[in-house]
Design an enzyme around this catalytic site. Structure first.
Site, PDB file in Angstrom:
ATOM      1  N   HIS A  50       0.850  -1.201   0.000  1.00 38.11           N
ATOM      2  CA  HIS A  50       0.000   0.000   0.000  1.00 38.11           C
ATOM      3  C   HIS A  50       0.883   1.248   0.000  1.00 38.11           C
ATOM      4  CE1 HIS A  50      -2.075   3.225   2.457  1.00 38.11           C
ATOM      5  NE2 HIS A  50      -2.949   3.038   1.481  1.00 38.11           N
TER       6      HIS A  50
ATOM      7  N   HIS B 165       1.488  11.405  -2.092  1.00 34.71           N
ATOM      8  CA  HIS B 165       0.270  11.217  -1.312  1.00 34.71           C
ATOM      9  C   HIS B 165      -0.469  12.545  -1.299  1.00 34.71           C
ATOM     10  CE1 HIS B 165      -1.667   9.294   2.510  1.00 34.71           C
ATOM     11  NE2 HIS B 165      -2.425   9.226   1.442  1.00 34.71           N
TER      12      HIS B 165
END
Length: 747
Positions: A245, A292
């Site tokens: 992830h 991110h």
């Protein structure tokens, strides 16, 4: 671990003077053909780069081998130099200087503070003598004495009996797995007995037995389980797949550094599913980036990540890699760039065209890992229409297509309408939610959409809806909290769903420290892509790394048939599984070896990880009676895990700690890979790297569990009764006992 990178993937010197020495900036320097980088490190984040550059051009394979040979010989030469004991041996065991000096003296090695050891003196025999006196093993002497009834040696016949009674799995069929014969034992004695006179008489001493118990024949893990042994020809949904992830992050989810190196390290660790969070690049280059979104994590170029993946994708495993795109690039031009990089950099490895035998039609299975070997698959939103412009992509040809096109690869719920997302990653920190930015993916335009085939993300609606559509190529993603809810309420339905198609689980967005959830509940539900934060080596990652060591580190593990076969129903919360004989695990902790270089008390924690109804007790030894990190003893009563329902999906975990809780080492081993008998369990670091000396000496016994009501029943009879019960719609207890009596008379 270590890894080599040559040519364009090697690190090249940037300092002008260094570049000038090697004429690197001349057009005909061919500097890419002269570079080599060796990367080493204890985990995926803390890496060391050793860079080599040849002065003249040579063939790549030849010069790479030459440089590796030079590096090896240099290390060997350094190792063979006379060594100051103060700097090596005494520093290894600083808490017990007197014991070290006594052991050196016993091995006839110099023990003065500034004495040196010459290579021809420090022989294997001298080293063994040193170890025997530094770390004496009274517990092995006791085991030896109890079996020989006081004799100072074991005869060949005694050792044969010891191996067949104490070191053998009692469940093994003697015809398929014959007992050890005296002639085989003779070879073991000759191999391990240090006294040649004992060996010539066919006898083994306590020291010889100790060396045998530390040898390769007594590996605590069944070595054939480590090798690739699973059937790799079944549809991909039938496998657990090692998954990462937010692969690009090296630290936390809010301020961590992003690095293409993480993709290499995850692939080298056997990972087969990587995540790419893609965002629009800024003018003038307008190069897509990976970061991110709405955080202060750093940005890296999409192209650099694709190159890193291309370079390392199939070094550890040849089986397919899935790239899970979370795509926020709302630009046709930049999505076209992304698709172009995938096509040109991956080349033939990128799977674009469907396999003829596997059309994307309801009811058709997916290809197998073997059929997709060496291929890279793209998981990205797929447009329902062949659109090349934003306004076209927003239109769908039917309500059903519109519903499916609205899917996100990581979202199971719509984004909160009361919390609109900022327009770009720099405008503000994204408000933390369990789903993070997953619910805000953009339309897939034509070029990216065309790359998507066998792994198509769709919004999960219900298990009934999925069963009705029956599309094996459709995958839904679930944040861990949603997944936990489904397990609690719909576990059986989810197992059935995962037999046909795929699930991806990912950590909730509030795990800003990059911590992980436990993957075990999702494996018991049959979920294939259980994605973890690889930058954090916590217990869930330790479990993940330990499990995927098996089957040749391919990154694919064939699921047990109860979570795979369509003719079986499985409830993870069951307390009994028809046709499966439960197991009882007994483990006795005897001692530890070289657990710490400090004068401390130590203890061992033992637990079982398995189904919800498996034994949950976590056992602990007492702290060792004296502060001793070299050879502490416990020798307490055995720990018993009585009824392990599905042994093939259960794992034994040992953790060694100092008094006060400091971690010293651990080991996680699948129950079906455990060897019965007296074993040394070599410990691992927190990042699952083998520790050189630390180990725990134990006795392990795994037996078939027989309920108390049938105690004393012949095992063959009990197994036959289980088979009968499974095919007769669950016999009542009375009928079961009557049948049992009849069967007992037969045998």
């Amino acid at each position: 671990f270590w890894d080599t990178r040559a040519g364009k993937y090697a690190k090249l010197p940037k300092h002008p003077k260094v570049r000038n020495v090697f004429n690197m900036d001349f057009p005909d320097s061919h500097h890419l053909a002269k570079a080599l980088t060796i990367v080493t490190g204890p985990d995926t984040v803390n890496l060391t780069y050793h860079n080599f550059f040849a002065a003249k051009e040579v063939a790549q394979v030849t010069w790479a081998d030459d440089i590796l040979a030079i590096a090896y010989n240099t290390l060997r030469a350094n190792a063979c130099r006379q060594v100051f004991l103060e700097k090596v041996i005494l520093k290894m065991f600083p808490a017990d200087k007197k014991r070290v000096e006594a052991a050196l003296a016993a091995a006839n090695l110099p023990k003065g503070k500034f004495d040196t050891i010459k290579p021809d003196v420090f022989t294997e025999a001298a080293f063994k003598t040193f170890i025997l006196h530094l770390c004496p093993r009274p517990e092995i002497n006791e085991i030896f004495t109890s079996f020989t009834k006081g004799k100072g040696f074991m005869t060949k016949e005694m050792l044969t009996k010891f191996l067949n009674e104490k070191q053998r799995d009692s469940r093994l069929n003697e015809e398929l797995f014959p007992l050890v014969r005296p002639e085989q034992v003779k070879n073991l004695i000759e191999k391990y007995e240090p006294s040649s006179s004992n060996a010539s008489r066919g006898q083994i001493s306590p020291e010889g037995l100790m060396f045998y118990l530390m040898g390769s024949e007594t590996s605590v893990v069944k070595l054939d389980k480590l090798a690739q042994s699973h059937d790799m020809t079944q549809p991909i949904p039938h496998y657990f797949i090692k998954s990462s992830h937010n692969t690009y992050l090296t630290a936390g989810q809010l301020t961590g550094v992003s690095s293409p190196e993480m993709y290499r390290q995850c692939l080298l660790a056997g990972c087969r599913c990587l995540e790419l969070d893609c965002w629009k690049g800024k003018p003038p280059d307008e190069e897509p980036i990976i970061t991110h979104g709405f955080t202060m994590t750093t940005e890296i170029l999409f192209k650099d990540v694709i190159e890193a993946i291309a370079e390392s994708a199939f070094k550890t495993s040849k089986y397919p890699v899935v790239l899970s795109f979370e795509n926020h690039v709302d630009s046709v031009k930049q999505q076209e760039k992304m698709a172009h990089y995938c096509r040109t950099i991956f080349g033939d490895a990128l799977l674009v065209d469907l396999l003829e035998k596997y059309p994307l039609k309801p009811g058709h299975p997916m290809p197998s890992p073997s059929e997709l070997m060496g291929k890279i698959l793209i998981k990205n939103k797929k447009s329902s229409t062949p659109a090349s412009k934003p306004d076209q992509a927003k239109k769908a040809s039917s309500p059903e297509q519109a519903n499916e096109a609205a899917d996100t690869s990581e979202s199971n719920q719509a984004a909160d309408p009361n919390q609109p997302a900022p327009a770009n990653p720099e405008s503000a920190l994204f408000v933390i939610s369990s789903q993070g930015t997953a619910g805000q993916e953009v339309t897939a335009y034509e070029e990216m959409s065309a790359l998507v085939n066998y792994v198509q993300p769709n919004k999960f609606i219900s298990f009934e809806n999925a069963a009705k559509k029956n599309k094996s190529f459709v995958i839904s993603s679930f944040v861990e909290t949603k997944g936990e809810s489904l397990i609690a309420k719909n576990a059986v339905d989810w197992v059935e769903y995962n037999k046909r198609q795929m699930s991806r689980i990912y950590p909730k967005g509030t795990r800003v420290d990059s911590s992980n959830y436990s993957p075990q509940p999702f494996w018991t539900a049959g979920c294939q892509f259980v994605a973890l934060n690889y930058q954090t080596m916590d217990f869930p990652m330790q479990l993940n790394m330990a499990l995927f060591e098996f089957n040749g580190r391919t990154g694919y593990l064939l699921k047990h048939d109860v979570v795979r076969r369509s003719d079986k129903k499985f409830d993870p919360f069951t307390d009994r599984i028809d046709t499966i004989i439960a197991s009882t695990l007994t483990i006795k902790i005897y001692s530890g070896q070289f657990l710490s270089d400090k004068h401390v008390k130590t203890g061992v924690e033992v637990e079982l990880i398995g189904l919800p109804k498996d034994p949950k007790r976590k056992y602990r030894t007492k702290w060792s009676t004296t502060p001793n990190g070299i050879n502490p003893e416990w020798n307490e009563e055995p720990f018993v895990f009585e009824k392990i329902l599905l042994p093939e999906m259960a794992y034994l975990r040992l953790v060694v700690q100092e008094e006060g809780g400091k971690f010293l080492g651990h080991r996680i081993i699948p129950l079906d890979a455990l060897q019965t008998g007296f074993q040394h369990i070599c410990l691992r670091s927190e990042s699952n790297m083998p520790l050189t000396l630390p180990s725990v000496f134990v006795h392990i016994e795994v037996k078939d569990y027989i309920p108390a009501a049938f105690a004393g029943t012949d095992l063959h009879t009990y197994r036959h009764m289980l088979s009968l019960n499974a095919t007769s719609n669950n016999l009542s207890v009375i009928t079961f006992k009557k049948e049992l009596m009849q069967m007992t008379k037969k045998y």
